[in-house]
Design an enzyme around this catalytic site. Structure first.
Site, short mmCIF file in Angstrom:
data_model
loop_
_atom_site.label_atom_id
_atom_site.label_comp_id
_atom_site.label_asym_id
_atom_site.label_seq_id
_atom_site.Cartn_x
_atom_site.Cartn_y
_atom_site.Cartn_z
N SER A 74 -5.45 -5.76 -8.42
CA SER A 74 -6.33 -6.35 -7.39
C SER A 74 -7.72 -6.41 -8.00
O SER A 74 -8.03 -5.64 -8.92
CB SER A 74 -6.37 -5.44 -6.15
OG SER A 74 -7.48 -5.79 -5.33
N ALA A 108 -8.59 3.01 -7.18
CA ALA A 108 -8.07 3.82 -8.29
C ALA A 108 -6.63 3.45 -8.59
O ALA A 108 -6.22 3.33 -9.76
CB ALA A 108 -8.17 5.31 -7.93
N SER A 109 -5.84 3.22 -7.54
CA SER A 109 -4.41 2.89 -7.74
C SER A 109 -4.26 1.55 -8.45
O SER A 109 -3.36 1.38 -9.27
CB SER A 109 -3.67 2.89 -6.40
OG SER A 109 -4.02 1.76 -5.62
N LYS A 110 -5.13 0.60 -8.14
CA LYS A 110 -5.03 -0.72 -8.77
C LYS A 110 -5.64 -0.71 -10.17
O LYS A 110 -5.19 -1.44 -11.06
CB LYS A 110 -5.68 -1.77 -7.87
CG LYS A 110 -4.94 -1.98 -6.54
CD LYS A 110 -3.52 -2.47 -6.78
CE LYS A 110 -2.82 -2.85 -5.49
NZ LYS A 110 -1.46 -3.39 -5.71
N TYR A 151 -7.38 3.11 -3.06
CA TYR A 151 -6.79 1.80 -3.36
C TYR A 151 -7.33 1.29 -4.70
O TYR A 151 -6.56 0.83 -5.56
CB TYR A 151 -7.11 0.82 -2.23
CG TYR A 151 -6.50 -0.55 -2.43
CD1 TYR A 151 -5.15 -0.78 -2.19
CD2 TYR A 151 -7.28 -1.63 -2.87
CE1 TYR A 151 -4.59 -2.04 -2.38
CE2 TYR A 151 -6.74 -2.88 -3.05
CZ TYR A 151 -5.39 -3.09 -2.80
OH TYR A 151 -4.84 -4.34 -3.01
#
Ligand SMILES: NC(=O)c1ccc[n+]([C@@H]2O[C@H](COP(=O)([O-])OP(=O)(O)OC[C@H]3O[C@@H](n4cnc5c(N)ncnc54)[C@H](O)[C@@H]3O)[C@@H](O)[C@H]2O)c1
Length: 255
Positions: free
Chosen positions: A143, A161-163, A159
């Site tokens: 993203s 960090a996860s992307k 979010y």
């Protein structure tokens, strides 16, 4: 160039609805046999029924946070559909919460769906199907939030960090699996006009669109077209380790 996937088997995660559904639709219309993996049983069944009218599509219900179930699901798909040529990882959860309010449970859930499962699905598919056959193509979903900071109200540290992890897993996978002729890329969408987004307050949509150079949000089809391009061994034969930003130019002007 007409991008085709005739004779190829593709897994698309998170394809019961949203952008993943459109990716699965584009792949099946381009000749691929498609395994849809999603947590939502009823929505998955509906998607399989609709997309099944266009070609070979099977549904596999799986909660990607249950990491121990990933490799057995991949084995089942191979048995029922054949060896896997293409893996598209769309499944993800959007999360909006200011940094000071994020709980440990929220952090773990977002990381588990958006990045831990991405790694273990790549590990299962490459290990079982792609490395032995020395070919394959993977497209992950990052993203724009995984590339730079987001302003309120869209900020969401877990979010992002996860992307960001997806961008890095994509590069690392590309380097480690290149010797097996497996390409690993990602897309990083900006705002996408999904059904959820269509029901957002008009003022919020207007504010989201205004700074984008192309003055529109992406349609799911715009993202799926980028995914099919990267997944194709003909169109993107020498592209690996890349994250393709699809956002109407927003990132260029710092949206
Ligand atoms: N919509 C946007 O504006 C936008 C922007 C940038 C990136 N993205 C990314 O694009 C992807 C798709 O977004 P979308 O808007 O279509 O979302 P969506 O919520 O409509 O679809 C996500 C799908 O993932 C599935 N999923 C969620 N958790 C799962 C789990 N634990 N196991 C299996 N499946 C699970 C859901 O059931 C759903 O079908 C996501 O990775 C998202 O982060 C979306």
């Amino acid at each position: 160039m007409d991008i085709r996937f005739d004779g190829k088997v593709a897994i698309v995660t998170g394809a019961a609805r949203g952008i993943g559904y459109v990716c699965a639709e584009m792949l099946v219309e381009s000749g691929a046999k498609v395994a849809i993996v999603d947590i939502l049983a009823d929505t998955l069944a509906e998607a399989v029924e609709t997309l099944g009218k266009k070609g070979t599509v099977k549904g596999y219900q799986l909660d990607l946070t249950k990491v121990e179930d990933i490799a057995p699901t991949v084995s089942k798909i191979r048995e029922e559909m054949g060896e896997i040529d293409v893996l598209i990882q769309v499944a993800g959860i959007l999360a909006g919460n200011p940094a000071e309010k994020i709980t440990v449970a929220e952090w773990d859930k977002v990381m588990n769906v958006n990045s831990r499962s991405v790694f273990f699905m790549m590990q299962a598919v490459t290990g079982q199907s792609m490395i032995p056959r020395k070919s394959g193509s993977i497209v992950n979903f990052a993203s724009i939030a995984g590339i730079r900071g987001m302003k309120e109200p869209l900020c969401s540290a877990h979010y992002s960090a996860s992307k960001g992890a997806v961008v890095q897993l994509t590069q690392q996978g590309a380097v480690e699996w290149a010797k097996h002729d497996i390409r690993v890329n990602a897309v990083a969408p900006g705002g996408v006009l999904t059904n959820a987004m269509k029901s957002a307050p008009p003022e919020m949509l207007k504010n989201a669109i205004e700074p984008i150079p192309l003055k529109r949000l992406s349609k799911p089809e715009d993202i799926a077209a980028g995914v099919c391009f990267l997944a194709s061994d003909v169109a993107a034969n020498m592209i690996t380790g890349q994250t393709l930003i699809i956002d109407g130019g927003g990132a260029v002007v710092g949206v």
